[in-house]
Write a protein that holds these residues in place. Structure first.
Motif, PDB file in Angstrom:
ATOM      1  N   GLU A   1      25.419  23.543  -5.085  1.00 21.20           N
ATOM      2  CA  GLU A   1      25.789  22.154  -4.833  1.00 21.20           C
ATOM      3  C   GLU A   1      24.799  21.494  -3.872  1.00 21.20           C
ATOM      4  O   GLU A   1      24.402  20.340  -4.067  1.00 21.20           O
ATOM      5  N   GLU A   2      24.404  22.227  -2.845  1.00 31.55           N
ATOM      6  CA  GLU A   2      23.439  21.695  -1.880  1.00 31.55           C
ATOM      7  C   GLU A   2      22.075  21.475  -2.531  1.00 31.55           C
ATOM      8  O   GLU A   2      21.400  20.466  -2.280  1.00 31.55           O
ATOM      9  N   VAL A   3      21.663  22.408  -3.366  1.00 26.87           N
ATOM     10  CA  VAL A   3      20.391  22.269  -4.077  1.00 26.87           C
ATOM     11  C   VAL A   3      20.438  21.060  -5.013  1.00 26.87           C
ATOM     12  O   VAL A   3      19.478  20.280  -5.097  1.00 26.87           O
ATOM     13  N   ASP A   4      21.558  20.893  -5.694  1.00 29.04           N
ATOM     14  CA  ASP A   4      21.717  19.735  -6.596  1.00 29.04           C
ATOM     15  C   ASP A   4      21.641  18.424  -5.810  1.00 29.04           C
ATOM     16  O   ASP A   4      21.098  17.427  -6.295  1.00 29.04           O
ATOM     17  N   ASN A   5      22.192  18.423  -4.601  1.00 27.77           N
ATOM     18  CA  ASN A   5      22.144  17.226  -3.756  1.00 27.77           C
ATOM     19  C   ASN A   5      20.698  16.882  -3.383  1.00 27.77           C
ATOM     20  O   ASN A   5      20.293  15.708  -3.424  1.00 27.77           O
ATOM     21  N   ILE A   6      19.916  17.905  -3.052  1.00 20.60           N
ATOM     22  CA  ILE A   6      18.490  17.699  -2.756  1.00 20.60           C
ATOM     23  C   ILE A   6      17.796  17.130  -3.985  1.00 20.60           C
ATOM     24  O   ILE A   6      16.981  16.208  -3.900  1.00 20.60           O
ATOM     25  N   GLY A   7      18.132  17.669  -5.163  1.00 17.04           N
ATOM     26  CA  GLY A   7      17.529  17.194  -6.404  1.00 17.04           C
ATOM     27  C   GLY A   7      17.881  15.745  -6.701  1.00 17.04           C
ATOM     28  O   GLY A   7      17.029  14.986  -7.191  1.00 17.04           O
ATOM     29  N   ALA A   8      19.105  15.345  -6.390  1.00 19.40           N
ATOM     30  CA  ALA A   8      19.523  13.965  -6.641  1.00 19.40           C
ATOM     31  C   ALA A   8      18.722  12.998  -5.763  1.00 19.40           C
ATOM     32  O   ALA A   8      18.334  11.907  -6.212  1.00 19.40           O
ATOM     33  N   ILE A   9      18.461  13.400  -4.533  1.00 22.91           N
ATOM     34  CA  ILE A   9      17.669  12.553  -3.630  1.00 22.91           C
ATOM     35  C   ILE A   9      16.231  12.446  -4.138  1.00 22.91           C
ATOM     36  O   ILE A   9      15.628  11.372  -4.113  1.00 22.91           O
ATOM     37  N   VAL A  10      15.689  13.575  -4.613  1.00 22.34           N
ATOM     38  CA  VAL A  10      14.315  13.569  -5.158  1.00 22.34           C
ATOM     39  C   VAL A  10      14.210  12.617  -6.342  1.00 22.34           C
ATOM     40  O   VAL A  10      13.206  11.901  -6.490  1.00 22.34           O
ATOM     41  N   SER A  11      15.219  12.586  -7.174  1.00 25.84           N
ATOM     42  CA  SER A  11      15.197  11.693  -8.343  1.00 25.84           C
ATOM     43  C   SER A  11      15.069  10.237  -7.915  1.00 25.84           C
ATOM     44  O   SER A  11      14.317   9.463  -8.518  1.00 25.84           O
ATOM     45  N   VAL A  12      15.789   9.864  -6.866  1.00 23.91           N
ATOM     46  CA  VAL A  12      15.704   8.489  -6.350  1.00 23.91           C
ATOM     47  C   VAL A  12      14.318   8.230  -5.770  1.00 23.91           C
ATOM     48  O   VAL A  12      13.719   7.172  -6.000  1.00 23.91           O
ATOM     49  N   ILE A  13      13.808   9.210  -5.015  1.00 25.28           N
ATOM     50  CA  ILE A  13      12.462   9.073  -4.436  1.00 25.28           C
ATOM     51  C   ILE A  13      11.435   8.814  -5.521  1.00 25.28           C
ATOM     52  O   ILE A  13      10.614   7.892  -5.418  1.00 25.28           O
TER      53      ILE A  13
ATOM     54  N   ALA B   1      18.501  16.747   4.210  1.00 26.40           N
ATOM     55  CA  ALA B   1      19.328  17.551   3.301  1.00 26.40           C
ATOM     56  C   ALA B   1      18.840  18.995   3.277  1.00 26.40           C
ATOM     57  O   ALA B   1      19.644  19.935   3.188  1.00 26.40           O
ATOM     58  N   ILE B   2      17.539  19.169   3.363  1.00 29.13           N
ATOM     59  CA  ILE B   2      16.976  20.524   3.425  1.00 29.13           C
ATOM     60  C   ILE B   2      17.402  21.198   4.725  1.00 29.13           C
ATOM     61  O   ILE B   2      17.870  22.344   4.725  1.00 29.13           O
ATOM     62  N   TYR B   3      17.247  20.479   5.839  1.00 34.84           N
ATOM     63  CA  TYR B   3      17.605  21.068   7.132  1.00 34.84           C
ATOM     64  C   TYR B   3      19.074  21.509   7.153  1.00 34.84           C
ATOM     65  O   TYR B   3      19.393  22.601   7.626  1.00 34.84           O
ATOM     66  N   SER B   4      19.941  20.649   6.637  1.00 39.41           N
ATOM     67  CA  SER B   4      21.380  20.930   6.718  1.00 39.41           C
ATOM     68  C   SER B   4      21.815  22.048   5.774  1.00 39.41           C
ATOM     69  O   SER B   4      22.932  22.540   5.872  1.00 39.41           O
ATOM     70  N   SER B   5      20.918  22.463   4.871  1.00 35.56           N
ATOM     71  CA  SER B   5      21.273  23.496   3.887  1.00 35.56           C
ATOM     72  C   SER B   5      20.778  24.882   4.284  1.00 35.56           C
ATOM     73  O   SER B   5      20.864  25.820   3.498  1.00 35.56           O
ATOM     74  N   CYS B   6      20.271  25.026   5.504  1.00 37.39           N
ATOM     75  CA  CYS B   6      19.704  26.328   5.892  1.00 37.39           C
ATOM     76  C   CYS B   6      20.769  27.322   6.352  1.00 37.39           C
ATOM     77  O   CYS B   6      20.505  28.522   6.436  1.00 37.39           O
ATOM     78  N   HIS B   7      21.978  26.815   6.677  1.00 37.86           N
ATOM     79  CA  HIS B   7      23.097  27.674   7.103  1.00 37.86           C
ATOM     80  C   HIS B   7      22.733  28.530   8.319  1.00 37.86           C
ATOM     81  O   HIS B   7      23.104  29.711   8.394  1.00 37.86           O
ATOM     82  N   ASN B   8      22.007  27.899   9.259  1.00 36.14           N
ATOM     83  CA  ASN B   8      21.678  28.571  10.519  1.00 36.14           C
ATOM     84  C   ASN B   8      21.794  27.514  11.615  1.00 36.14           C
ATOM     85  O   ASN B   8      20.929  26.632  11.723  1.00 36.14           O
ATOM     86  N   ASN B   9      22.843  27.578  12.399  1.00 33.39           N
ATOM     87  CA  ASN B   9      23.124  26.528  13.380  1.00 33.39           C
ATOM     88  C   ASN B   9      22.036  26.388  14.435  1.00 33.39           C
ATOM     89  O   ASN B   9      21.727  25.279  14.866  1.00 33.39           O
TER      90      ASN B   9
ATOM     91  N   LYS C   1      11.554  21.735  -6.921  1.00 30.50           N
ATOM     92  CA  LYS C   1      11.521  22.730  -8.003  1.00 30.50           C
ATOM     93  C   LYS C   1      11.367  24.139  -7.445  1.00 30.50           C
ATOM     94  O   LYS C   1      11.989  25.086  -7.938  1.00 30.50           O
ATOM     95  N   ALA C   2      10.528  24.272  -6.400  1.00 30.08           N
ATOM     96  CA  ALA C   2      10.342  25.593  -5.787  1.00 30.08           C
ATOM     97  C   ALA C   2      11.631  26.057  -5.105  1.00 30.08           C
ATOM     98  O   ALA C   2      11.978  27.246  -5.154  1.00 30.08           O
ATOM     99  N   ILE C   3      12.344  25.115  -4.484  1.00 33.79           N
ATOM    100  CA  ILE C   3      13.627  25.459  -3.861  1.00 33.79           C
ATOM    101  C   ILE C   3      14.632  25.865  -4.935  1.00 33.79           C
ATOM    102  O   ILE C   3      15.342  26.868  -4.793  1.00 33.79           O
ATOM    103  N   LYS C   4      14.693  25.108  -6.017  1.00 37.00           N
ATOM    104  CA  LYS C   4      15.635  25.401  -7.107  1.00 37.00           C
ATOM    105  C   LYS C   4      15.334  26.760  -7.736  1.00 37.00           C
ATOM    106  O   LYS C   4      16.251  27.500  -8.124  1.00 37.00           O
ATOM    107  N   ASP C   5      14.038  27.108  -7.814  1.00 34.75           N
ATOM    108  CA  ASP C   5      13.628  28.409  -8.369  1.00 34.75           C
ATOM    109  C   ASP C   5      13.757  29.534  -7.356  1.00 34.75           C
ATOM    110  O   ASP C   5      13.447  30.683  -7.674  1.00 34.75           O
ATOM    111  N   ARG C   6      14.153  29.190  -6.134  1.00 30.77           N
ATOM    112  CA  ARG C   6      14.305  30.161  -5.045  1.00 30.77           C
ATOM    113  C   ARG C   6      12.985  30.904  -4.787  1.00 30.77           C
ATOM    114  O   ARG C   6      12.972  32.110  -4.539  1.00 30.77           O
TER     115      ARG C   6
END
Length: 226
Positions: A118-130, A150-158, A197-202
């Protein structure tokens, strides 16, 4: 890792001459030291010094009189001060970029390891607008900032999030037309799509490499402002 710059030596020589003029309170019509003296003072070659002088002549800061030397032209000292302030702002932005590069490298690794779909999809949605705005010639600053947040908030490290957000006020400079630039860092926009794309491909290595390219473009655009 050292960032790539377009012509750091020229920038250093130009900044040195501007600061020399201000520190010595030189006025319009005052003569600078000879080129031989300046070469020794700055520690540069004659060709590098001449190129810097030509740049300052084009900006109406200096004037070369054949057989006489280099003089301060008829110019307000306020302009010199403004140029020096620009140099200080560039230095600050470069330092922030170095911190960004270090933090974002590890953040991207954590995002690829921990982000939910879901977080990755959110990043992708922002990229589409960009990319839509980029192709239509519209400003993408707000979306660009949202993309990185969105990238920062998805790292799951406080702790890592706290570190990057602790310099958020400084990071904001990059989305606020720094140095009076028009459409800053435009060449980096297509790379945002590649980064997603690199994030989505892990793919950690690919994501870090693309992010480095983005930051190199930002660095070089800042460094090109005189």
């Amino acid at each position: 890792m050292k960032l790539i710059t377009r012509n750091p030596l020229q920038s250093e020589i130009i900044d040195y001459i501007k600061q020399y003029i201000e520190k010595n309170n030189l006025q319009s019509g005052d003569k600078l030291p000879s080129q031989a003296e300046m070469m020794e003072m700055i520690g540069v070659s004659r060709s590098s010094l001449r190129e810097a002088i030509k740049t300052l002549e084009a900006k109406n800061i200096l004037e070369t009189l054949n057989g006489k030397g280099v003089y301060v032209k008829n110019i307000s000292t306020n302009i010199i001060s403004t140029q020096i302030e620009i140099g200080k702002e560039k230095e600050s932005l470069h330092e922030i970029l170095i911190a960004r590069r270090t933090l974002e490298k590890e953040i991207l690794k954590l995002v690829i390891e921990n982000a939910t779909e879901e977080e990755v999809d959110n990043i992708g949605a922002i990229v589409s607008v960009i990319m839509d705005k980029y192709r239509n010639g519209q400003d993408q600053n707000a979306e660009d900032r949202a993309f990185h947040k969105a990238i920062y908030s998805s790292c799951h490290n406080n702790i890592m999030k706290q570190l990057i957000y602790s310099i958020e006020s400084m990071l904001q400079k990059f989305w606020s037309y720094p140095l009076g630039m028009d459409d800053p860092f435009l060449d980096s926009m297509p790379l945002h799509e590649e980064l997603f794309k690199a994030i989505k491909d892990r793919n950690v290595k690919k994501a870090q490499e693309i992010n480095d390219k983005i930051l190199d473009i930002v660095w070089n655009d800042i460094d090109s402002v005189q």
